[in-house]
Design a protein around this motif. Structure first.
Motif, short mmCIF file in Angstrom:
data_model
loop_
_atom_site.label_atom_id
_atom_site.label_comp_id
_atom_site.label_asym_id
_atom_site.label_seq_id
_atom_site.Cartn_x
_atom_site.Cartn_y
_atom_site.Cartn_z
N ASN A 68 -17.95 5.31 4.23
CA ASN A 68 -17.87 3.86 4.36
C ASN A 68 -16.40 3.46 4.29
O ASN A 68 -15.87 3.20 3.21
CB ASN A 68 -18.68 3.19 3.24
N THR A 69 -15.75 3.46 5.42
CA THR A 69 -14.30 3.26 5.45
C THR A 69 -13.88 2.11 6.36
O THR A 69 -14.65 1.68 7.23
CB THR A 69 -13.59 4.54 5.92
N LYS A 70 -12.68 1.65 6.11
CA LYS A 70 -12.07 0.64 6.98
C LYS A 70 -10.61 1.02 7.18
O LYS A 70 -9.91 1.28 6.19
CB LYS A 70 -12.17 -0.75 6.36
N GLN A 71 -10.18 1.08 8.41
CA GLN A 71 -8.78 1.43 8.69
C GLN A 71 -7.93 0.19 8.85
O GLN A 71 -8.31 -0.75 9.54
CB GLN A 71 -8.68 2.29 9.96
N ILE A 72 -6.80 0.20 8.18
CA ILE A 72 -5.84 -0.90 8.28
C ILE A 72 -4.75 -0.49 9.25
O ILE A 72 -4.09 0.54 9.07
CB ILE A 72 -5.24 -1.21 6.89
N THR A 73 -4.57 -1.28 10.30
CA THR A 73 -3.58 -0.94 11.33
C THR A 73 -2.56 -2.06 11.54
O THR A 73 -1.58 -1.86 12.27
CB THR A 73 -4.27 -0.66 12.67
N ASP A 74 -2.77 -3.19 10.92
CA ASP A 74 -1.84 -4.32 11.08
C ASP A 74 -0.45 -3.91 10.58
O ASP A 74 -0.30 -3.49 9.42
CB ASP A 74 -2.35 -5.51 10.27
N PRO A 75 0.58 -4.01 11.42
CA PRO A 75 1.93 -3.58 11.04
C PRO A 75 2.46 -4.27 9.78
O PRO A 75 3.16 -3.64 8.98
CB PRO A 75 2.79 -3.96 12.26
N ALA A 76 2.11 -5.53 9.58
CA ALA A 76 2.58 -6.26 8.40
C ALA A 76 1.97 -5.66 7.13
O ALA A 76 2.66 -5.49 6.12
CB ALA A 76 2.22 -7.74 8.50
N TYR A 77 0.69 -5.32 7.20
CA TYR A 77 0.03 -4.69 6.05
C TYR A 77 0.58 -3.28 5.81
O TYR A 77 0.81 -2.89 4.67
CB TYR A 77 -1.48 -4.61 6.28
N LEU A 78 0.77 -2.54 6.89
CA LEU A 78 1.27 -1.17 6.74
C LEU A 78 2.66 -1.15 6.13
O LEU A 78 2.99 -0.27 5.33
CB LEU A 78 1.29 -0.46 8.10
N LYS A 79 3.47 -2.14 6.47
CA LYS A 79 4.80 -2.23 5.86
C LYS A 79 4.70 -2.43 4.36
O LYS A 79 5.42 -1.80 3.58
CB LYS A 79 5.59 -3.37 6.50
N LEU A 81 2.26 -1.49 2.55
CA LEU A 81 1.69 -0.27 1.99
C LEU A 81 2.63 0.92 2.12
O LEU A 81 2.28 2.04 1.72
CB LEU A 81 0.35 0.04 2.67
N GLY A 82 3.80 0.69 2.68
CA GLY A 82 4.81 1.75 2.78
C GLY A 82 4.47 2.84 3.78
O GLY A 82 4.98 3.96 3.68
N SER A 83 3.59 2.54 4.74
CA SER A 83 3.12 3.56 5.66
C SER A 83 3.43 3.22 7.11
O SER A 83 3.38 2.05 7.51
CB SER A 83 1.61 3.76 5.50
N SER A 84 3.72 4.24 7.89
CA SER A 84 3.92 4.06 9.33
C SER A 84 2.66 4.43 10.09
O SER A 84 2.59 4.30 11.31
CB SER A 84 5.09 4.93 9.82
N GLN A 85 1.66 4.93 9.36
CA GLN A 85 0.38 5.34 9.96
C GLN A 85 -0.75 4.48 9.41
O GLN A 85 -0.63 3.91 8.33
CB GLN A 85 0.10 6.82 9.64
N PRO A 86 -1.87 4.38 10.15
CA PRO A 86 -3.01 3.62 9.65
C PRO A 86 -3.43 4.09 8.26
O PRO A 86 -3.38 5.29 7.96
CB PRO A 86 -4.11 3.90 10.68
N VAL A 87 -3.83 3.16 7.43
CA VAL A 87 -4.26 3.47 6.07
C VAL A 87 -5.77 3.26 5.97
O VAL A 87 -6.29 2.23 6.39
CB VAL A 87 -3.54 2.58 5.04
N THR A 88 -6.46 4.25 5.41
CA THR A 88 -7.91 4.18 5.26
C THR A 88 -8.29 3.64 3.89
O THR A 88 -7.81 4.13 2.87
CB THR A 88 -8.55 5.56 5.46
N PHE A 89 -9.13 2.63 3.89
CA PHE A 89 -9.71 2.10 2.66
C PHE A 89 -11.13 2.66 2.54
O PHE A 89 -11.94 2.51 3.46
CB PHE A 89 -9.77 0.57 2.69
N THR A 104 -4.66 4.56 -0.63
CA THR A 104 -3.33 5.02 -1.06
C THR A 104 -2.25 4.07 -0.57
O THR A 104 -2.39 3.45 0.49
CB THR A 104 -3.02 6.43 -0.52
N THR A 105 -1.21 3.97 -1.36
CA THR A 105 -0.03 3.23 -0.97
C THR A 105 1.19 4.06 -1.32
O THR A 105 1.09 5.02 -2.09
CB THR A 105 0.02 1.85 -1.66
#
Length: 211
Positions: A68-79, A81-89, A104-105
């Motif tokens: 049961n996951t959701k991927q975060i791809t919004d560049p503003a959110y990824l910034k 979260l300190g990530s350049s790649q999609p983050v999985t919740f 993870t962040t």
């Protein structure tokens, strides 16, 4: 002429034997991988779930967050979260109702580089737990962010981020609520900042996180 022919036969024979040996070795390796892959995958899955339970105890959910996951791809959110790649919740539910999320962040400004943080949050935005899962901070100083070195990360349990407490999301040296380590302020400052940024994302997503 016979010597040449014998040499050619020997070379071809040796090459054939070597090819057969390599072929058999590959088959054996693939067979071993095929046999052990399910057990390895199972062990990795159990290890991941055990890690999840450190930031969101299993009593809070009855589903499988890995499914049961959701991927975060919004560049503003990824910034944030300190990530350049999609983050999985990874989303937890109990009795089919949202009960939390795990993700993870990254704190990019640690003393020795990136600090990777596993975070658990309840649907109301409160932190259910925080663990440092990877870092290169100085042993005896910055590594106190690890739960097996000190209880410092437990300071985050139950906290949330609101307009009225935002200024308190800093180490005490900077006028905030969080302890710093003697001789190592950079590491806790980086972790506090990263978790604050992560909660900005969580607050902004709100109920959309569980849709």
């Amino acid at each position: 002429m016979n010597n040449t022919q014998n040499l050619i036969r020997t070379m071809f024979s040796s090459a054939g034997k070597l090819t057969l040996f390599v072929f058999i070795s590959i088959i054996l390796l693939l067979a071993v991988r095929y046999i052990t892959a399910p057990e390895i995958a199972k062990a990795e899955r159990e290890n991941l779930l055990n890690t999840f339970s450190e930031v969101l105890p299993k009593l809070y959910y009855d589903n499988d967050p890995l499914k049961n996951t959701k991927q975060i791809t919004d560049p503003a959110y990824l910034k944030l979260l300190g990530s350049s790649q999609p983050v999985t919740f990874y989303r937890a539910t109990k009795n089919q109702k949202p009960s939390g999320a795990i993700f993870t962040t990254i704190a990019p400004n640690g003393y020795s580089g990136n600090i990777y943080i596993l975070i658990g949050v309840f649907p109301d935005g409160r932190l259910s737990g925080v663990r440092i899962i990877k870092h290169a901070e100085t042993p005896g100083l910055g590594d106190k962010v690890e739960i097996n070195k000190s209880n410092w990360v437990l300071e985050f349990d139950g906290r949330n981020l609101r307009d009225d407490n935002d200024p308190r999301w800093a180490v005490k040296k900077d006028g905030g609520d969080f302890d710093q380590f003697t001789g190592a302020t950079i590491t806790p400052r980086a972790v506090v900042g990263a978790i604050r940024n992560a909660l900005i994302v969580v607050n902004d997503l709100g109920e959309r996180l569980y849709e």
